[in-house]
Motif scaffolding. Structure first.
Motif, mmCIF file in Angstrom:
data_model
loop_
_atom_site.group_PDB
_atom_site.id
_atom_site.type_symbol
_atom_site.label_atom_id
_atom_site.label_comp_id
_atom_site.label_asym_id
_atom_site.label_seq_id
_atom_site.Cartn_x
_atom_site.Cartn_y
_atom_site.Cartn_z
ATOM 1 N N LYS A 111 0.877 -1.184 -0.048
ATOM 2 C CA LYS A 111 -0.139 0.138 -0.008
ATOM 3 C C LYS A 111 1.016 1.199 0.072
ATOM 4 O O LYS A 111 0.455 2.112 -0.598
ATOM 5 N N SER A 112 1.888 1.119 0.722
ATOM 6 C CA SER A 112 2.859 2.510 0.664
ATOM 7 C C SER A 112 3.610 2.579 -0.342
ATOM 8 O O SER A 112 4.199 3.620 -0.571
ATOM 9 N N HIS A 113 3.674 1.653 -1.487
ATOM 10 C CA HIS A 113 4.277 1.988 -2.637
ATOM 11 C C HIS A 113 3.453 2.701 -3.688
ATOM 12 O O HIS A 113 3.912 3.039 -4.572
ATOM 13 N N CYS A 114 2.031 2.894 -3.372
ATOM 14 C CA CYS A 114 1.275 3.634 -4.304
ATOM 15 C C CYS A 114 0.836 4.982 -3.986
ATOM 16 O O CYS A 114 1.063 5.472 -2.815
ATOM 17 N N THR A 115 0.537 5.715 -4.785
ATOM 18 C CA THR A 115 0.324 7.193 -4.553
ATOM 19 C C THR A 115 -1.286 7.295 -4.679
ATOM 20 O O THR A 115 -1.863 7.258 -5.978
ATOM 21 N N ILE A 145 -9.880 0.653 -2.265
ATOM 22 C CA ILE A 145 -8.835 -0.011 -3.047
ATOM 23 C C ILE A 145 -8.132 1.011 -3.613
ATOM 24 O O ILE A 145 -8.283 2.156 -4.289
ATOM 25 N N ILE A 146 -6.650 0.917 -3.400
ATOM 26 C CA ILE A 146 -5.953 1.843 -4.199
ATOM 27 C C ILE A 146 -5.448 1.368 -5.476
ATOM 28 O O ILE A 146 -5.167 0.301 -5.929
ATOM 29 N N MET A 147 -5.432 2.398 -6.453
ATOM 30 C CA MET A 147 -5.203 2.075 -7.781
ATOM 31 C C MET A 147 -3.718 2.709 -8.077
ATOM 32 O O MET A 147 -3.467 3.779 -7.639
ATOM 33 N N CYS A 148 -2.705 1.917 -8.447
ATOM 34 C CA CYS A 148 -1.272 2.438 -8.386
ATOM 35 C C CYS A 148 -1.038 2.871 -9.936
ATOM 36 O O CYS A 148 -1.528 2.662 -10.915
ATOM 37 N N SER A 149 0.017 3.654 -9.982
ATOM 38 C CA SER A 149 0.474 4.508 -11.208
ATOM 39 C C SER A 149 1.330 3.268 -11.897
ATOM 40 O O SER A 149 2.227 2.586 -11.508
ATOM 41 N N THR A 150 1.393 3.292 -13.184
ATOM 42 C CA THR A 150 2.281 2.718 -14.184
ATOM 43 C C THR A 150 3.755 3.118 -14.270
ATOM 44 O O THR A 150 4.637 2.708 -14.745
ATOM 45 N N THR A 151 3.684 4.717 -13.800
ATOM 46 C CA THR A 151 4.939 5.374 -14.082
ATOM 47 C C THR A 151 5.162 5.733 -12.392
ATOM 48 O O THR A 151 4.162 6.239 -11.776
ATOM 49 N N ALA A 186 -1.292 -6.954 -12.656
ATOM 50 C CA ALA A 186 -2.502 -6.817 -11.521
ATOM 51 C C ALA A 186 -2.361 -5.653 -10.597
ATOM 52 O O ALA A 186 -3.131 -4.824 -10.051
ATOM 53 N N ARG A 187 -0.972 -5.658 -9.928
ATOM 54 C CA ARG A 187 -0.827 -4.624 -8.909
ATOM 55 C C ARG A 187 -0.791 -3.396 -9.272
ATOM 56 O O ARG A 187 -0.564 -2.252 -8.465
ATOM 57 N N ASP A 188 -0.539 -3.043 -10.818
ATOM 58 C CA ASP A 188 -0.607 -1.517 -11.287
ATOM 59 C C ASP A 188 -1.947 -1.079 -10.598
ATOM 60 O O ASP A 188 -2.078 0.212 -10.676
ATOM 61 N N ASP A 189 -2.885 -1.833 -10.953
ATOM 62 C CA ASP A 189 -4.373 -1.371 -10.493
ATOM 63 C C ASP A 189 -4.731 -1.333 -9.098
ATOM 64 O O ASP A 189 -5.188 -0.361 -8.774
ATOM 65 N N TYR A 190 -4.701 -2.544 -8.380
ATOM 66 C CA TYR A 190 -5.177 -2.644 -7.104
ATOM 67 C C TYR A 190 -4.263 -3.269 -6.236
ATOM 68 O O TYR A 190 -3.697 -4.447 -6.677
#
Length: 415
Positions: free
Chosen positions: A5-9, A28-34, A63-67
């Motif tokens: 979770k802490s890897h995502c913005t 749910i957190i969605m992560c950036s591809t960049t 999958a972890r790029d999104d959630y």
């Protein structure tokens, strides 16, 4: 280990799928591809020399790029949990890494910790200056795939040097322009620049060198970076922690055409986890992140690497011990009449030239259980052995066997 979770913005829920956003209904957190830079991104040279298909590449969205939170039924993982855990885990149920789940693709906490350590008080580095991969060999391969068109482009090497540059170039069908070092293992900068063509996209400088064990002065790296050469200077610093020469990392802020390779395999004593780094301008690092495999660094490696960043006093203690042993071994070798030269070393090994029989001595010693490396077939390294500095006991055993083996093979007697 920091949770995924802490890897995502998190940003507003209205952001597009290609940027970070939070679904407020599902938490749910969605992560950036960049990776989001912590300050305004700097403009580099990557776009001017990278292959067009790489610049146009849409990175694979895992999958972890999104959630990365909630009931995760999107990645075909095994929710029953791992079949086994690391040996000697404190508990048979200690699955704190959730090994049934894929790791974070971006390893931001590790990059932040490594950037802070390497920058020190010399410069400022952010996580978007750092690529983390499977040893520095992955970075070598990626740089060739990104910047060198197969069958057309070239790299430059300065033999004798690390053999993986040649192997990766051959695998990627990339030509090699070689400009040998001088006999004392210095760069021949005028000859290097004269040999450059528009197709030489990468210039590899191994510092400290392997097998030369000699560091290249930062002034030489700056000269190359400030020259008319329009490619990228790749400074391979696997052994930098054993050298009195400062790291080229401090040049990155000022020179977008420098990429520095480092590893945890040498001074950190973590060759078994296969963790390496490339440090450079954000534009180069972003392309490396785009091209790499989705989950190239596993959770076990990441945890050990992060723990290493918290244990710098132990690192420094081990480095001092190795340097002390290096000095003692070099002095002992210098007393042997069949040793022609012990080269000055900026590494955790010594390059030693014998009068004769170096290949035969290497084979006999290996068969008896003490393995050094024969380097006599390398340019400027005739009759040379490369000897890694081990423990005090290992070093003594190595020197004793070296003397005994030379006596046996040469028919002479060495006191």
């Amino acid at each position: 280990l920091v949770s995924l979770k802490s890897h995502c913005t998190a940003t507003s829920a209205s952001a597009s799928a290609s940027t970070s956003s939070r679904d407020t209904n599902t938490n749910i957190i969605m992560c950036s591809t960049t990776e989001m830079p912590s300050k305004k991104a700097k403009t580099g040279i990557a776009a001017s020399i990278a292959r067009p298909n790489i610049l146009a590449l849409q990175p694979y969205r895992c999958a972890r790029d999104d959630y990365d939170e909630g009931i995760l039924l999107d990645a075909n993982e095994n929710a029953m949990g791992p079949t086994s855990l690391p040996t000697n885990s404190l508990s048979n149920n200690d699955n704190h890494l959730e090994l049934e789940r894929y790791p974070c693709p971006y390893q931001v906490p590790l990059k932040e910790a490594y950037a802070k350590y390497r920058a020190g008080d010399k410069c400022t580095l952010q996580h978007n200056n750092v690529f983390v991969g499977v040893g520095s060999d992955e970075a070598i391969d990626l740089l060739m795939r990104i910047f060198c068109k197969p069958g057309v482009d070239s790299i430059m090497t300065t033999p004798p040097t690390y053999g993986m540059y040649k192997v990766s170039a051959n695998v990627n069908d990339v030509n090699i322009v070689q400009v040998p070092l001088t006999e004392d293992f210095s760069l021949r900068i005028p000859e290097m620049l004269e040999a450059v063509t528009d197709n030489v996209k990468l210039m590899f400088v191994c510092s400290p060198g392997n097998p030369t064990c000699k560091a290249i002065p930062l002034s030489d790296i700056k000269t190359l970076a400030e020259s008319s050469y329009r490619g990228i200077i790749v400074v391979d610093e696997a052994y930098v922690d054993f050298s009195t020469e400062e790291s080229a990392v401090q040049l990155i802020e000022s020179y977008p055409n420098i990429v520095v390779l480092q590893t945890l395999s040498k001074a950190f004593g973590l060759a078994g986890i296969r963790c390496g780094f490339a440090l450079g301008y954000p534009d180069v690092i972003q392309l490396m992140n785009n091209v790499k495999a989705p989950y190239n660094v596993n959770k076990l490696t990441s945890e050990v690497a992060l723990n290493a960043m918290k244990n710098i006093p132990h690192l420094e203690k081990n480095i001092k011990t190795l340097l002390d042993q290096r000095e003692l071994v070099a002095k002992e070798l210098d007393t042997l009449d069949f040793v022609v030269k012990v080269y000055p070393s900026d590494s955790n090994f010594l390059l030693v030239r014998l009068k004769q029989l170096s290949k035969e001595i290497y084979k006999v010693m290996a068969d008896k259980g003490i393995v050094v490396r024969y380097r006599g077939s390398e340019m400027h390294c005739e009759e040379c052995l490369r000897m890694t500095i081990g423990t005090e006991e290992e070093n003594k055993a190595c020197i004793d066997m070296l003397k005994t083996t030379y006596n046996e093979l040469s028919g002479s007697k060495t006191e």
